[in-house]
Design a protein around this motif. Structure first.
Motif, PDB file in Angstrom:
ATOM      1  N   SER B 191       0.855  -1.194   0.000  1.00 53.31           N
ATOM      2  CA  SER B 191       0.000   0.000   0.000  1.00 53.31           C
ATOM      3  C   SER B 191       0.885   1.235   0.000  1.00 53.31           C
ATOM      4  O   SER B 191       2.119   1.132   0.125  1.00 53.31           O
ATOM      5  CB  SER B 191      -0.874   0.019   1.251  1.00 53.31           C
ATOM      6  OG  SER B 191      -0.100   0.408   2.370  1.00 53.31           O
ATOM      7  N   THR B 192       0.266   2.365  -0.124  1.00 58.54           N
ATOM      8  CA  THR B 192       1.029   3.620  -0.053  1.00 58.54           C
ATOM      9  C   THR B 192       0.818   4.290   1.308  1.00 58.54           C
ATOM     10  O   THR B 192       0.905   5.502   1.424  1.00 58.54           O
ATOM     11  CB  THR B 192       0.608   4.577  -1.183  1.00 58.54           C
ATOM     12  OG1 THR B 192      -0.783   4.884  -1.003  1.00 58.54           O
ATOM     13  CG2 THR B 192       0.826   3.975  -2.539  1.00 58.54           C
ATOM     14  N   VAL B 193       0.508   3.458   2.306  1.00 53.22           N
ATOM     15  CA  VAL B 193       0.244   3.992   3.640  1.00 53.22           C
ATOM     16  C   VAL B 193       1.494   4.673   4.215  1.00 53.22           C
ATOM     17  O   VAL B 193       1.409   5.756   4.782  1.00 53.22           O
ATOM     18  CB  VAL B 193      -0.247   2.862   4.576  1.00 53.22           C
ATOM     19  CG1 VAL B 193      -0.191   3.278   6.038  1.00 53.22           C
ATOM     20  CG2 VAL B 193      -1.671   2.487   4.218  1.00 53.22           C
ATOM     21  N   PHE B 194       2.657   4.028   4.026  1.00 52.92           N
ATOM     22  CA  PHE B 194       3.870   4.583   4.632  1.00 52.92           C
ATOM     23  C   PHE B 194       4.910   5.081   3.618  1.00 52.92           C
ATOM     24  O   PHE B 194       5.947   5.579   4.015  1.00 52.92           O
ATOM     25  CB  PHE B 194       4.515   3.563   5.574  1.00 52.92           C
ATOM     26  CG  PHE B 194       3.714   3.367   6.836  1.00 52.92           C
ATOM     27  CD1 PHE B 194       3.390   4.455   7.641  1.00 52.92           C
ATOM     28  CD2 PHE B 194       3.263   2.119   7.204  1.00 52.92           C
ATOM     29  CE1 PHE B 194       2.642   4.293   8.802  1.00 52.92           C
ATOM     30  CE2 PHE B 194       2.518   1.946   8.361  1.00 52.92           C
ATOM     31  CZ  PHE B 194       2.205   3.042   9.169  1.00 52.92           C
ATOM     32  N   TYR B 195       4.676   4.862   2.323  1.00 49.73           N
ATOM     33  CA  TYR B 195       5.615   5.396   1.333  1.00 49.73           C
ATOM     34  C   TYR B 195       4.867   5.807   0.068  1.00 49.73           C
ATOM     35  O   TYR B 195       3.801   5.265  -0.233  1.00 49.73           O
ATOM     36  CB  TYR B 195       6.745   4.409   0.982  1.00 49.73           C
ATOM     37  CG  TYR B 195       6.453   2.975   1.358  1.00 49.73           C
ATOM     38  CD1 TYR B 195       6.966   2.430   2.532  1.00 49.73           C
ATOM     39  CD2 TYR B 195       5.660   2.167   0.536  1.00 49.73           C
ATOM     40  CE1 TYR B 195       6.688   1.114   2.879  1.00 49.73           C
ATOM     41  CE2 TYR B 195       5.391   0.865   0.881  1.00 49.73           C
ATOM     42  CZ  TYR B 195       5.903   0.342   2.058  1.00 49.73           C
ATOM     43  OH  TYR B 195       5.615  -0.950   2.407  1.00 49.73           O
ATOM     44  N   PRO B 196       5.446   6.772  -0.665  1.00 51.48           N
ATOM     45  CA  PRO B 196       4.728   7.314  -1.829  1.00 51.48           C
ATOM     46  C   PRO B 196       4.544   6.278  -2.940  1.00 51.48           C
ATOM     47  O   PRO B 196       5.354   5.359  -3.076  1.00 51.48           O
ATOM     48  CB  PRO B 196       5.633   8.455  -2.313  1.00 51.48           C
ATOM     49  CG  PRO B 196       6.581   8.712  -1.207  1.00 51.48           C
ATOM     50  CD  PRO B 196       6.729   7.443  -0.439  1.00 51.48           C
ATOM     51  N   ALA B 197       3.490   6.489  -3.739  1.00 50.90           N
ATOM     52  CA  ALA B 197       3.171   5.571  -4.836  1.00 50.90           C
ATOM     53  C   ALA B 197       4.328   5.509  -5.847  1.00 50.90           C
ATOM     54  O   ALA B 197       4.637   4.434  -6.381  1.00 50.90           O
ATOM     55  CB  ALA B 197       1.891   6.023  -5.520  1.00 50.90           C
TER      56      ALA B 197
END
Lengths: 314, 270
Positions: B191-197
């Motif tokens: 997911s992009t919860v903790f790092y950028p897409a």
């Protein structure tokens, strides 16, 4: 209309038949005790009546409402105290009872008083600040009973209400169950405890291997046994063969056994047989030292109708 | 009393159960707050880089909020598992509420748990930003955060649904924990919860990047960053995607739990 009526009710778990074509009725306003050993189908019947289980076949109605077709309506008019107490582990008894009362539309104005009174009646008040998971087995069981008492449902079901409860607590629960009946509820109590059945029952249904064996009042069930009363007579001298022969000739359904000075008779009705027996003994010159009359227990009734003892059944 | 009000009472009781489990609360809160107030603030000072105009703290906190929502919502599964195995569910089945209502109550309660817990984390984050002077929060950000509540609620019900599904198919407690951990690892990691897409797209295979992009947790974290922290208007396409990915999960969980209740009625056990 019956408070409860089942017709050809069957329940099968895999290859095991828990109920086999059960026909069973309970009159309005009575306490019906269902007596049977573990595995006789008692709990399955109760689970069907309270709509947790669906029958495999047959019908069951509670105050005329079909338990399968209109389960939600049935649940509005019945309350059950489970064999194993079920509560929210991290809630206090009063919160559990408040939740239960709110689900059954108990008047909010009267709710708190009712809960407090019931908890005090069942000696739960001192445990009001304990969480459910910290209650003893007996306390949890009394809380289970309290749910039904505050609800005052049309049909109240108690599954072994006093297992794990001490003798004093048992008497309290039994009195509250009778009070519930006196206030207009119909009550079903499932038990394998003879004393509980004797204390509570207006009528008893004996279940065995998923079938109804017999249903009647306790006195009638006891009278129905050949040798319904037991009479023990102590004579001053050894019992003679002639006396035994004379007593056998008195008529009625009687079974005699003698040993030394003592004679033991199983008779249908002791109140009819004893006067005849004393007259016959007087005529025979046999002096009576004492007479004891005892009733058969429900254990004897169960043994008579099923051929097996109630106690010690698996 | 109507079926709906009974459903609400059951949901409220189950919801309160989540907050009564003190050891769980202590673990969750200490993890969330240490992530936010130690890792976020300290690393925020160490990493001066801006991520789409946001400081590292502002980038990280939406992720922590979403993970908080995820953890609170998945607790529904633990409660369902306990209720099934301890027989409380049989008590519920004797209450005058329909089976569907009972299922709905659990899913709603999971949604409420998620939204209340993550909402508290968001409020703490706003408080930290305002009073520690690390950066400012645009007033529209708070308005957008309030507007996001229904969408985050649906996301929480979806996650609660997934947890309900795993609880329903787990015969033993430890199996449920394995499922729950696997769910958390897969949903939070991909997911992009903790790092950028862009970082994911740069280093991981394209299918993984696509999954991460449409992961409902990514969508929630993205919309929180963009609107609740940066103050940009809500992106309706993201909100639509959030609903579209969350609702099926809620329905799946509801169906699984409903099936289990049906099995109990037929077989006497889950």
């Amino acid at each position: 209309m019956f408070a409860v009526e089942t017709l050809n009710l069957s329940k099968r778990y895999g290859k095991t038949d828990a109920l086999r074509g059960l026909n069973f009725t309970v009159n309005e306003g009575e306490i019906m005790v269902i007596l049977g050993p573990n595995g006789s189908g008692k709990t399955t019947l109760l689970m069907i009546l309270c709509t947790i289980l669906k029958p495999s076949s047959g019908t069951a109605k509670v105050v005329g409402i079909d338990v399968v077709e209109e389960g939600t309506k049935v649940r509005e008019v019945m309350g059950i105290a489970f064999q194993e107490a079920r509560g929210f582990w991290r809630h206090k008894p009063s919160s559990i009872l408040k939740f239960h009362a709110s689900m059954f539309d108990i008047d909010p104005a009267k709710r708190q008083d009712l809960i407090e009174r019931t908890m005090k009646d069942l000696e739960l008040w001192e445990s009001r600040d304990k969480m459910f998971m910290h209650l003893s087995g007996g306390q949890a069981k009394r809380l289970e009973t309290a749910k039904v008492l505050i609800q005052q449902p049309k049909l109240a079901i108690f599954d072994e209400p006093t297992s794990q409860v001490d003798l004093r607590g048992k008497r309290k629960i039994w009195d509250k169950i009778r009070e519930l009946r006196d206030q207009g509820s119909t009550v079903i109590v499932a038990t394998n405890e003879v004393r509980e059945a004797e204390y509570l029952a207006d009528r008893v249904t004996i279940l065995h291997q998923g079938q109804r064996v017999v249903c009647d009042t306790i006195p009638k069930l006891k009278d129905a046994i050949a040798g319904g009363d037991i009479v023990e007579v102590d004579f001053e001298d050894p019992v003679s063969g002639k006396l035994v022969k004379d007593l056998n000739g008195l008529g009625g359904d009687v079974s005699l056994s003698s040993e030394g000075n003592q004679l033991r008779a199983k008779v249908s009705r002791a109140e009819d047989w004893v006067p005849k027996m004393t007259s016959a003994s007087y005529v025979a010159g046999a002096k009576i030292a004492s007479i004891r009359i005892t009733e058969p227990s429900l254990d004897d009734v169960f043994l008579h109708f099923t051929g097996k003892a109630l106690a010690g059944q698996p | 009393m109507s079926q709906f009000s009974r459903l609400v009472r059951i949901a409220r009781t189950d919801f309160s159960y989540f907050f009564r489990t003190k050891w769980l609360m202590a673990v969750l809160i200490s993890l969330s707050l240490s992530d936010m107030l130690v890792v976020g603030l300290v690393y925020g000072r160490l990493i001066p880089t801006k991520f789409a105009g946001l400081s590292y703290f502002q980038f990280l906190v939406p992720g922590i909020v979403v993970v908080g929502l995820f953890s609170a919502a998945t607790d529904t599964g633990r409660r369902i598992w306990l209720a099934l195995r301890e027989g409380v569910v049989q008590y519920y089945l004797t209450l005058p509420v329909r089976t569907g209502g009972l299922v709905g109550a659990y899913i709603i309660s999971g949604g409420l748990g998620g939204i209340v817990y993550s909402g508290a984390l968001l409020a703490i984050a706003y408080f930290a930003l305002s009073f520690l002077g690390t950066s400012t929060i645009p007033i529209q950000g708070i308005v957008y955060a309030l507007a996001l509540i229904p969408f985050l609620f649906v996301l929480a019900t979806g996650i609660a649904g997934l947890a309900a599904f795993f609880a329903s198919v787990s015969r033993r407690g430890e199996i449920y924990w394995v499922y729950a951990q696997a769910l958390q690892v897969s949903m939070v990691t991909i997911s992009t919860v903790f790092y950028p897409a862009q970082t994911i797209a740069q280093y991981l295979p394209a299918p993984v990047a696509t999954i991460a992009e449409y992961n409902p947790l990514s969508l929630a974290a993205g919309v929180l960053r963009n609107s609740a922290f940066a103050g940009n208007p809500l992106d309706t396409s993201v909100l639509t995607n959030l609903l579209a990915t969350s609702l099926p999960l809620a329905i799946l969980g509801a169906l699984a739990y409903w099936t289990i209740l049906r099995n109990i009625r037929l077989k006497g056990k889950p």
